[in-house]
Design an enzyme around this catalytic site. Structure first.
Site, PDB file in Angstrom:
ATOM      1  N   GLU A  59       8.530  43.084  -2.835  1.00  0.00           N
ATOM      2  CA  GLU A  59       7.872  44.039  -3.724  1.00  0.00           C
ATOM      3  C   GLU A  59       7.713  43.474  -5.127  1.00  0.00           C
ATOM      4  O   GLU A  59       6.684  43.682  -5.767  1.00  0.00           O
ATOM      5  CB  GLU A  59       8.641  45.365  -3.755  1.00  0.00           C
ATOM      6  CG  GLU A  59       8.471  46.181  -2.486  1.00  0.00           C
ATOM      7  CD  GLU A  59       7.012  46.510  -2.199  1.00  0.00           C
ATOM      8  OE1 GLU A  59       6.202  46.611  -3.136  1.00  0.00           O
ATOM      9  OE2 GLU A  59       6.661  46.652  -1.014  1.00  0.00           O
ATOM     10  N   TYR A 142       7.224  52.085  -9.618  1.00  0.00           N
ATOM     11  CA  TYR A 142       6.597  51.655  -8.370  1.00  0.00           C
ATOM     12  C   TYR A 142       7.607  50.916  -7.471  1.00  0.00           C
ATOM     13  O   TYR A 142       7.758  51.229  -6.285  1.00  0.00           O
ATOM     14  CB  TYR A 142       5.369  50.754  -8.620  1.00  0.00           C
ATOM     15  CG  TYR A 142       4.971  50.093  -7.328  1.00  0.00           C
ATOM     16  CD1 TYR A 142       4.256  50.810  -6.376  1.00  0.00           C
ATOM     17  CD2 TYR A 142       5.421  48.810  -7.006  1.00  0.00           C
ATOM     18  CE1 TYR A 142       3.969  50.265  -5.141  1.00  0.00           C
ATOM     19  CE2 TYR A 142       5.140  48.252  -5.776  1.00  0.00           C
ATOM     20  CZ  TYR A 142       4.411  48.973  -4.846  1.00  0.00           C
ATOM     21  OH  TYR A 142       4.152  48.430  -3.620  1.00  0.00           O
ATOM     22  N   ASP A 160       0.339  52.189  -5.488  1.00  0.00           N
ATOM     23  CA  ASP A 160      -0.102  50.938  -6.119  1.00  0.00           C
ATOM     24  C   ASP A 160      -1.629  50.981  -6.260  1.00  0.00           C
ATOM     25  O   ASP A 160      -2.269  52.000  -5.974  1.00  0.00           O
ATOM     26  CB  ASP A 160       0.380  49.723  -5.315  1.00  0.00           C
ATOM     27  CG  ASP A 160      -0.436  49.499  -4.046  1.00  0.00           C
ATOM     28  OD1 ASP A 160      -1.153  50.434  -3.614  1.00  0.00           O
ATOM     29  OD2 ASP A 160      -0.371  48.396  -3.482  1.00  0.00           O
TER      30      ASP A 160
END
Ligand code: SF4
Length: 316
Positions: A59, A142, A160
């Site tokens: 990520e 996020y 996203d």
């Protein structure tokens, strides 16, 4: 295209923008989850057996970097540092070296700092709770939501750029979302989560994948989209983007490019380099090169060697 189903979403939106009609949303869930099970990419961090640490690294690497470039870097990192403790015990310079050309290399330093925090505060494990994830260096909303969803199956809203674009077209009916994330978009994404927790976790990655592979920024492949007949933007005739001008991603001649070249020289060298050696990074503009080198030092990505010579290396 059966415009009627898409119209159902549009009409429901005009009455209650964040609560599309349940039958249409159920259909959306079923079709997008089914599409993902068939068409989702087989990425190493998505496979059974991938660890929360692997998901965490993926990520951080995937922010602002295309998956095709992330995959080999992720494999190299996981081979070298299979646990947070392994990375925490290595030098920041090695993290920057193995970051290679993923861009935005401060992420490498933050990843190592996050690994150190995991060792110090969480017994060497990636924490499960969003609050604990948010407290790690370099972790924003996020990343925390994505790790909670993809590593631990926690119900969370992951938004996203790919999710934003797909949902903007599919439900809101505009070509592109606002330049920066709005509360309404997050609320919309939350309202679209399936009721089942496991489906909700998969839904996040499925919509993300739809945006990455089908509902792409410049040329959406609507004919291959599993929900074309539910898409409000398609039903409206694919109207052009009418929002504020969007900033392009410039690269050539930017400080980012010069910084990248300086780091590349230092990565490839087994010993410190002099200021004269670094001229090769950007020969045409001494002031720009000096400014970029100073910025790299300030960011902790390069350190001067204090032995009386003017030399530089990756941090040790
Ligand atoms: S139909 Fe086209 S615009 Fe709508 S969600 Fe699918 S790919 Fe995106």
């Amino acid at each position: 295209m059966a415009a009627g189903r898409g119209r159902a979403l549009a009409d429901s939106r005009s009455v209650a923008p964040l609560s599309p009609a349940p039958p249409a949303v159920d259909d959306l869930h079923r079709r997008i989850l089914d599409w993902y099970s068939r068409a989702g990419r087989d990425l190493p961090w998505r496979r059974a057996g991938s660890t929360p640490w692997g998901v965490f690294v993926s990520e951080v690497m995937s922010q602002q970097t295309p998956v095709a470039r992330v995959e080999p870097a992720w494999l190299a990192w996981m081979d070298r540092w299979p646990t947070p403790a392994d990375l925490a015990a290595d030098s920041p310079g090695e993290a920057v070296r193995l970051w290679n050309r993923l861009g935005y290399p401060r992420r490498a330093l933050r990843l190592r700092e996050a690994a150190q925090a995991m060792v110090e505060r969480h017994g060497g494990e990636v924490p499960r709770e969003v609050e604990a994830l948010l407290a790690l260096p370099g972790v924003g909303a996020y990343t925390a939501a994505a790790v909670a969803a993809f590593a631990f199956g926690t119900r969370s809203t992951v938004v996203d750029t790919n999710v934003r674009r797909a949902e903007a077209r599919l439900v809101t009916g505009v070509a592109l979302p606002a330049p920066t994330l709005t509360r309404a978009e997050t609320a919309l994404a939350t309202s679209l989560l399936p009721a089942d927790d496991a489906d909700a976790a998969t839904w996040n990655v499925a919509v993300m994948e739809l945006g990455a592979l089908v509902c792409t920024a410049r040329a959406p492949r609507c004919a291959a989209c599993p929900v074309e007949d539910l898409c409000v933007w398609r039903a409206a005739g694919s109207p052009a983007y009418g929002g504020p001008p969007r900033r392009g991603q410039s690269w050539a001649g930017t400080d980012r490019q010069v910084r990248g070249r300086i780091l590349a020289l230092l990565r490839e060298s087994a010993h410190p380099l002099s200021a004269a050696d670094l001229v090769a990074a950007w020969p045409d503009d001494d002031a720009k090169r000096a400014r970029c080198l100073a910025g790299l030092i300030e960011d902790g990505l390069v350190e001067p060697v204090t032995d009386g010579l003017e030399q530089y290396r990756l941090p040790v």
